[in-house]
Write a protein that holds these residues in place. Structure first.
Motif, short mmCIF file in Angstrom:
data_model
loop_
_atom_site.label_atom_id
_atom_site.label_comp_id
_atom_site.label_asym_id
_atom_site.label_seq_id
_atom_site.Cartn_x
_atom_site.Cartn_y
_atom_site.Cartn_z
N VAL A 199 0.84 -1.19 0.00
CA VAL A 199 0.00 0.00 0.00
C VAL A 199 0.88 1.24 0.00
CG1 VAL A 199 -1.77 1.31 1.23
CG2 VAL A 199 -1.80 -1.18 1.31
N ALA A 200 0.52 2.19 -0.85
CA ALA A 200 1.18 3.50 -0.86
C ALA A 200 0.26 4.50 -0.19
CB ALA A 200 1.49 3.94 -2.29
N VAL A 201 0.78 5.18 0.83
CA VAL A 201 0.00 6.22 1.52
C VAL A 201 0.55 7.58 1.09
CG1 VAL A 201 -0.64 7.22 3.75
CG2 VAL A 201 -0.46 4.74 3.50
N ILE A 202 -0.31 8.39 0.49
CA ILE A 202 0.10 9.69 -0.05
C ILE A 202 -0.30 10.78 0.94
CG2 ILE A 202 0.06 11.19 -2.06
CD1 ILE A 202 0.93 8.25 -2.60
N ILE A 203 0.69 11.56 1.41
CA ILE A 203 0.43 12.62 2.38
C ILE A 203 0.90 13.96 1.80
CG2 ILE A 203 0.80 13.46 4.72
CD1 ILE A 203 1.46 10.64 5.59
N PRO A 204 -0.01 14.75 1.20
CA PRO A 204 0.38 16.10 0.78
C PRO A 204 0.50 16.99 2.00
CG PRO A 204 -1.96 15.75 0.39
CD PRO A 204 -1.41 14.44 0.91
N ALA A 205 1.51 17.85 2.03
CA ALA A 205 1.75 18.68 3.21
C ALA A 205 2.11 20.11 2.82
CB ALA A 205 2.86 18.07 4.07
N PHE A 206 1.31 21.04 3.27
CA PHE A 206 1.61 22.46 3.07
C PHE A 206 1.53 23.16 4.42
CE2 PHE A 206 0.09 26.85 2.35
CZ PHE A 206 1.23 27.35 1.72
N ASN A 207 2.68 23.66 4.88
CA ASN A 207 2.76 24.32 6.19
C ASN A 207 2.08 23.49 7.28
OD1 ASN A 207 4.14 26.39 4.97
ND2 ASN A 207 2.43 27.83 4.98
#
Length: 344
Positions: free
Chosen positions: A12-20
């Motif tokens: 499984v690939a867990v995608i975590i976009p992060a902005f500030n």
């Protein structure tokens, strides 16, 4: 967390976009590790943060170099959540893909759905299905009010402590439900990579309803099943830094997403029954949104929705008596408003 070399479970690939998201990122990633899922890769995508998000992400990745990787956009800029999720999808290899916003968290049972072939699994309603026959699973999230939660939201979220679709649905019935404007949170959907490749990922031109736009397509061509809906599989945290607060114009974005998915479904030649669901449900949502916009004293939003339906050549929508009544009411209210404005 160490990956088990003997695990037969799919990756499984867990995608975590992060902005500030420096304040929350470590909490999010640690919740992924606590699931105990033995075959996992985490992609943190720094979306041009100006705080210490990148530094914290680098520290997290250094602690688990085989499982966690930090990515940035080519120019290091801020490209938005859709572009960031798409980048994470493109850079990972897991057969299954899950998403997690940097300020939210998973429960320990988050990936129990992928144990579907295991006897006595809690996902009892899937007992007659093998994982190879399923393209995705949806669940529900629990609402968590952080200490710095946004005050105007508090009463609403306290009364609605679960977020998502709590009814087990699939196929046409699930699409119908989605087209009422109700969906699952981004943290409570697990999708096969091949399905995302087929449906094209997130539309980077959309800032609102970009996830719903993808889910309409995913459900139209894939077999999406309910997870164990008796308990949440993720936590949706509300706090003062949340970027999402409901506005009536979000209905306009939702109508636009529905129309785009309707056009896409027709263009690829999906089963006529699914096209019929769009033709039945999208006009209903558009009509209800016009009524809601008028009740909110936002005739501009109501006019914009009418404009979208007209540009999409949904002429049948305008021939219905209920639409004509709303159109007439808008014209009259606009004329009255203009009259009083001219008297000032």
């Amino acid at each position: 967390m160490m990956e088990s070399p003997t695990s037969n479970l799919p990756r499984v690939a867990v995608i975590i976009p992060a902005f500030n998201a420096a304040k929350y990122l470590r909490r999010a990633v640690e919740s992924v590790w606590r699931t105990g899922y033995p075959s996992i890769e985490v992609a943190i995508v720094d979306d041009g943060s100006t705080d210490e998000t990148s530094k914290i992400a680098e520290e997290i990745c250094a602690e688990a170099p085989k499982q966690c990787t930090l990515y940035r956009h080519p120019n290091g800029g801020n490209h938005g959540v859709s572009a960031s999720r798409n980048l994470g999808i493109a850079r990972t290899t897991g057969e299954w893909v899950a998403f997690l916003d940097a300020d939210d968290t998973y429960t320990n049972t988050r990936f129990d759905c992928l144990h579907v072939d295991k006897p006595n699994n809690q996902t009892n309603h899937l007992s007659n299905h093998h994982l190879s026959n399923v393209d995705g699973f949806y669940g529900v999230a629990a609402i968590v009010l952080d200490e710095d939660s946004y005050p105007p939201d508090e009463n609403f979220w306290r009364q609605n402590n679960l977020f998502g679709i709590s009814t087990p649905l699939c196929g046409i019935q699930l699409l119908k439900h989605l087209l009422t404007g109700v969906t699952w949170p981004i943290s409570a959907i697990t999708v096969r990579r091949s399905l995302l490749e087929k449906t094209g990922g997130f539309d980077i031109s959309k800032n609102i309803a970009e996830d719903c736009d993808l889910w309409f397509r995913v459900v139209t061509v894939g077999k999406i099943m309910p997870d164990n809906l008796s308990s949440p599989i993720s936590y949706y945290h509300r706090h003062s830094s949340n970027t999402y607060h409901y506005k009536i114009e979000h209905r306009l974005a939702m109508v636009n997403a529905m129309l785009d998915s309707w056009h896409w479904a027709k263009s690829i030649g999906v089963h006529p029954d699914y096209v019929r669901v769009f033709s039945d449900c999208v006009p209903d949502y558009a009509y209800n949104s016009i009524v809601a916009a008028r009740e909110a004293d936002r005739p501009d939003v109501a006019w914009s929705i009418l404009g979208l339906m007209a540009m999409s050549r949904k002429l049948g929508f305008f021939l219905k008596i209920r639409t004509l009544k709303q159109w007439r009411a808008l014209i009259l209210s606009t004329q009255v408003g203009d009259f009083f404005a001219s008297r000032k």
